[in-house]
Scaffold this motif. Structure first.
Motif, mmCIF file in Angstrom:
data_model
loop_
_atom_site.group_PDB
_atom_site.id
_atom_site.type_symbol
_atom_site.label_atom_id
_atom_site.label_comp_id
_atom_site.label_asym_id
_atom_site.label_seq_id
_atom_site.Cartn_x
_atom_site.Cartn_y
_atom_site.Cartn_z
ATOM 1 N N SER A 23 0.830 -1.201 0.000
ATOM 2 C CA SER A 23 0.000 0.000 0.000
ATOM 3 C C SER A 23 0.865 1.251 0.000
ATOM 4 C CB SER A 23 -0.938 0.015 1.203
ATOM 5 O OG SER A 23 -0.206 0.156 2.398
ATOM 6 N N ALA A 60 2.142 0.295 -4.995
ATOM 7 C CA ALA A 60 1.461 -0.705 -4.169
ATOM 8 C C ALA A 60 1.697 -2.107 -4.735
ATOM 9 C CB ALA A 60 -0.022 -0.392 -4.079
ATOM 10 N N SER A 83 -8.962 1.529 -3.057
ATOM 11 C CA SER A 83 -8.486 2.878 -2.769
ATOM 12 C C SER A 83 -9.494 3.583 -1.885
ATOM 13 C CB SER A 83 -8.248 3.676 -4.059
ATOM 14 O OG SER A 83 -9.464 3.864 -4.734
ATOM 15 N N GLU A 92 -5.239 6.573 -0.331
ATOM 16 C CA GLU A 92 -4.509 5.337 -0.095
ATOM 17 C C GLU A 92 -4.873 4.365 -1.207
ATOM 18 O OE1 GLU A 92 -3.879 1.835 3.223
ATOM 19 O OE2 GLU A 92 -5.841 2.769 3.068
ATOM 20 N N MET A 94 -4.242 0.247 -2.145
ATOM 21 C CA MET A 94 -3.755 -1.033 -1.653
ATOM 22 C C MET A 94 -3.901 -2.079 -2.745
ATOM 23 S SD MET A 94 -4.952 -3.358 1.584
ATOM 24 C CE MET A 94 -4.026 -2.423 2.766
#
Length: 103
Positions: A23, A60, A83, A92, A94
């Motif tokens: 991530s 990621a 996300s 973020e 992942m």
């Protein structure tokens, strides 16, 4: 390293090693935020944010692959991306999947 979004790889028998993930949290600087905010008034692609998210997905994915390699994996199957917004202008991303070894 083979990375696929299916739960199998044709012609391969797989031993599951476990969940792997990677991530990152990315943001743009205030200058980009202002420019992209103005772009929302007229519509169209927010290129700066598209680039940011592409870079975040790649980072990621790379981190997920590194974790899989540390387990001795030959591939990662059933890969998914998620996300979420962390705060205004930051997201973020992942990547996660199942590390497998070929038998």
């Amino acid at each position: 390293m083979i990375v696929v979004n299916t739960d199998y790889i044709s012609g391969k028998e797989l031993e599951m090693l476990g969940l792997v993930k990677g991530s990152t949290i990315q943001s743009k600087n205030i200058g980009h935020d202002i420019g992209q905010g103005l772009k929302t008034l007229v519509g169209g692609e927010l290129k700066s944010y598209t680039d940011m998210m592409n870079q975040a997905r790649q980072l990621a994915t790379d981190r997920m692959v590194q974790e899989a390699q540390s387990l001795g994996a030959d591939a990662v199957v059933n890969v998914r991306y998620a996300s979420s917004a962390v705060m205004a202008g930051a997201a973020e991303v992942m990547a996660y999947g199942t590390a497998v070894r070929f038998l």
